[in-house]
Each structure stands twice: as C-alpha cells, then as structure tokens.
Design a protein around this motif. Structure first.
Motif, PDB file in Angstrom:
ATOM      1  N   PRO A  19      11.662  38.117  50.796  1.00 24.28           N
ATOM      2  CA  PRO A  19      10.817  39.208  50.299  1.00 24.28           C
ATOM      3  C   PRO A  19      10.115  39.957  51.435  1.00 24.28           C
ATOM      4  N   HIS A  20      10.850  40.819  52.104  1.00 25.42           N
ATOM      5  CA  HIS A  20      10.286  41.653  53.172  1.00 25.42           C
ATOM      6  C   HIS A  20      10.328  43.112  52.716  1.00 25.42           C
ATOM      7  N   PRO A  21       9.217  43.651  52.235  1.00 24.97           N
ATOM      8  CA  PRO A  21       9.202  45.044  51.784  1.00 24.97           C
ATOM      9  C   PRO A  21       9.420  46.025  52.942  1.00 24.97           C
ATOM     10  N   PHE A  22      10.121  47.098  52.629  1.00 24.56           N
ATOM     11  CA  PHE A  22      10.304  48.204  53.564  1.00 24.56           C
ATOM     12  C   PHE A  22      10.575  49.451  52.745  1.00 24.56           C
ATOM     13  N   GLU A  23      10.490  50.595  53.389  1.00 21.69           N
ATOM     14  CA  GLU A  23      10.720  51.853  52.691  1.00 21.69           C
ATOM     15  C   GLU A  23      11.799  52.641  53.420  1.00 21.69           C
ATOM     16  N   PHE A  95      18.323  48.706  58.004  1.00 25.80           N
ATOM     17  CA  PHE A  95      17.923  47.568  58.841  1.00 25.80           C
ATOM     18  C   PHE A  95      16.829  47.972  59.828  1.00 25.80           C
ATOM     19  N   ASN A  96      16.843  49.204  60.307  1.00 25.95           N
ATOM     20  CA  ASN A  96      15.757  49.671  61.179  1.00 25.95           C
ATOM     21  C   ASN A  96      14.437  49.707  60.420  1.00 25.95           C
ATOM     22  N   ARG A  97      14.460  50.138  59.155  1.00 24.29           N
ATOM     23  CA  ARG A  97      13.230  50.147  58.356  1.00 24.29           C
ATOM     24  C   ARG A  97      12.772  48.707  58.072  1.00 24.29           C
ATOM     25  N   LEU A  98      13.720  47.808  57.810  1.00 24.98           N
ATOM     26  CA  LEU A  98      13.381  46.396  57.608  1.00 24.98           C
ATOM     27  C   LEU A  98      12.724  45.820  58.857  1.00 24.98           C
ATOM     28  N   TYR A  99      13.226  46.208  60.021  1.00 22.93           N
ATOM     29  CA  TYR A  99      12.697  45.713  61.295  1.00 22.93           C
ATOM     30  C   TYR A  99      11.234  46.110  61.493  1.00 22.93           C
ATOM     31  N   GLU A 100      10.787  47.155  60.814  1.00 20.84           N
ATOM     32  CA  GLU A 100       9.390  47.570  60.886  1.00 20.84           C
ATOM     33  C   GLU A 100       8.462  46.603  60.152  1.00 20.84           C
ATOM     34  N   ASN A 101       9.030  45.737  59.295  1.00 22.21           N
ATOM     35  CA  ASN A 101       8.243  44.737  58.578  1.00 22.21           C
ATOM     36  C   ASN A 101       7.860  43.628  59.561  1.00 22.21           C
ATOM     37  N   GLU A 102       6.581  43.396  59.718  1.00 24.73           N
ATOM     38  CA  GLU A 102       6.096  42.446  60.715  1.00 24.73           C
ATOM     39  C   GLU A 102       6.610  41.023  60.492  1.00 24.73           C
ATOM     40  N   GLY A 103       6.658  40.572  59.240  1.00 26.49           N
ATOM     41  CA  GLY A 103       7.135  39.224  58.947  1.00 26.49           C
ATOM     42  C   GLY A 103       8.600  39.040  59.322  1.00 26.49           C
ATOM     43  N   PHE A 104       9.408  40.039  59.002  1.00 25.34           N
ATOM     44  CA  PHE A 104      10.826  39.985  59.365  1.00 25.34           C
ATOM     45  C   PHE A 104      10.978  39.983  60.881  1.00 25.34           C
ATOM     46  N   ARG A 105      10.268  40.885  61.547  1.00 20.54           N
ATOM     47  CA  ARG A 105      10.380  41.007  63.008  1.00 20.54           C
ATOM     48  C   ARG A 105       9.958  39.709  63.707  1.00 20.54           C
ATOM     49  N   LYS A 106       8.879  39.081  63.246  1.00 16.39           N
ATOM     50  CA  LYS A 106       8.427  37.813  63.839  1.00 16.39           C
ATOM     51  C   LYS A 106       9.480  36.724  63.662  1.00 16.39           C
ATOM     52  N   ALA A 107      10.074  36.668  62.478  1.00 13.70           N
ATOM     53  CA  ALA A 107      11.119  35.666  62.226  1.00 13.70           C
ATOM     54  C   ALA A 107      12.312  35.911  63.146  1.00 13.70           C
ATOM     55  N   LEU A 108      12.698  37.160  63.308  1.00 17.39           N
ATOM     56  CA  LEU A 108      13.824  37.490  64.177  1.00 17.39           C
ATOM     57  C   LEU A 108      13.518  37.105  65.626  1.00 17.39           C
ATOM     58  N   MET A 109      12.330  37.400  66.085  1.00 15.92           N
ATOM     59  CA  MET A 109      11.955  37.063  67.458  1.00 15.92           C
ATOM     60  C   MET A 109      11.861  35.554  67.664  1.00 15.92           C
ATOM     61  N   ALA A 110      11.619  34.811  66.591  1.00 20.36           N
ATOM     62  CA  ALA A 110      11.550  33.346  66.678  1.00 20.36           C
ATOM     63  C   ALA A 110      12.928  32.722  66.903  1.00 20.36           C
ATOM     64  N   THR A 111      13.977  33.535  66.856  1.00 18.13           N
ATOM     65  CA  THR A 111      15.335  33.005  67.069  1.00 18.13           C
ATOM     66  C   THR A 111      15.801  33.199  68.511  1.00 18.13           C
ATOM     67  N   LYS A 112      14.914  33.628  69.405  1.00 16.19           N
ATOM     68  CA  LYS A 112      15.311  33.843  70.809  1.00 16.19           C
ATOM     69  C   LYS A 112      16.059  32.624  71.328  1.00 16.19           C
ATOM     70  N   GLY A 113      17.180  32.884  71.961  1.00 11.65           N
ATOM     71  CA  GLY A 113      17.984  31.817  72.539  1.00 11.65           C
ATOM     72  C   GLY A 113      18.968  31.178  71.572  1.00 11.65           C
ATOM     73  N   ALA A 114      18.840  31.466  70.292  1.00 12.17           N
ATOM     74  CA  ALA A 114      19.744  30.881  69.289  1.00 12.17           C
ATOM     75  C   ALA A 114      20.823  31.889  68.930  1.00 12.17           C
ATOM     76  N   SER A 115      22.021  31.389  68.678  1.00 14.34           N
ATOM     77  CA  SER A 115      23.061  32.269  68.137  1.00 14.34           C
ATOM     78  C   SER A 115      22.846  32.348  66.624  1.00 14.34           C
ATOM     79  N   LEU A 116      23.167  33.488  66.052  1.00 11.29           N
ATOM     80  CA  LEU A 116      22.955  33.693  64.623  1.00 11.29           C
ATOM     81  C   LEU A 116      24.290  33.696  63.898  1.00 11.29           C
TER      82      LEU A 116
END
Length: 151
Positions: A19-23, A95-116
């Motif tokens: 549930p990551h809201p974006f517009e 996806f660019n608008r989703l990336y503006e969601n802080e919760g989504f962006r923090k989760a994505l940054m928490a994957t540094k060094g991991a392959s997705l």
C-alpha cells in the motif's frame, strides 16, 4: 532478494501489492497493483476505482479481463498497444511517481547490495501487463539512478 508480498521487509514493501499511494495524471493510486490492473479497463471511472484498491483486491478486479486478446491496454481515455514504446513510457512514469512515495523509496534503498528477483509472474509480454523481468529492471534502475526515462 525475492520480492514478494509474503516475505519480510524490505521485500514485501517492494511488491506491487504494497500500500504505497502515489498520483499519476491527477489519479490517486493506492498501490502499483491497483494501477496495473486498472490498465485492463477502458472505462475511466472503473480505472479510478481499481486504482483505489490494494493487493489481492486489486489483482482480483482484473483477473477475468481479456485484454490479451487484443493486446491493448488503457489509461485516461487513451489506448496503448502492449508491445509499444509508449506503453513502456507510461509504466516508467507510474514507477517514477511511486518512487516519490517515501515508504517505497526507503524500502528500495534498504536493498543496497542485494540483487532483486521476482519469481512470481510471467515473462511473455503477451500474457502480462508487466513482465517480472521489466518489474525488476525498473526497481534496479530506480535504486541506482533515481528516475526512469519518460520520453
């Protein structure tokens, strides 16, 4: 790292079900899954309703739509051929608008060094609105560069 709504953080937070809201284009989406499923509906009113949904509720709305017969999807009164560049650019914008969601962006940054990775889903573009390969490549691009090309 396997991206799945059934996994722990940050994996589940990167799932389209999260549930990551974006517009986008003035339309509020409560999840990426809601946006993706809305593309199967030609009616703008139905698109907006589906965009308001999250997770399994969004997924189930689009399950019986036969969009793949024509290979055509819709957004805001416009039709898109599934294999077109314009459709891919629409997904990039979402996806660019989703990336503006802080919760989504923090989760994505928490994957540094991991392959997705994402083992659920399909890779044939004629069978899915977003292949698992393109899903992961978009996340990796956002993680590394912060924005996807929109034109």
């Amino acid at each position: 790292m396997e991206i799945s709504s059934g996994n722990g953080y940050p994996s589940r937070a990167l799932s389209n079900f999260a549930p990551h809201p974006f517009e986008i284009d003035g339309v509020k989406c409560n999840s990426m899954e809601g946006f993706l499923q809305s593309l199967k509906f030609e009616s703008i009113d139905m698109q907006r309703h589906v965009c308001s949904l999250v997770g399994k509720a969004a997924k189930s709305k689009g399950l019986n739509k036969k969009w793949f017969q024509k290979q055509e999807l819709y957004w805001n009164g416009r039709s898109y051929k599934r294999d077109s560049k314009e459709y891919q650019l629409l997904l990039n914008r979402a996806f660019n608008r989703l990336y503006e969601n802080e919760g989504f962006r923090k989760a994505l940054m928490a994957t540094k060094g991991a392959s997705l990775e994402h083992s659920k889903g399909k890779n044939k573009i004629s069978e899915t609105v977003l292949t698992k390969r393109k899903f992961c490549s978009r996340l990796i691009h956002l993680k590394d560069k912060g924005k996807l090309p929109e034109s």
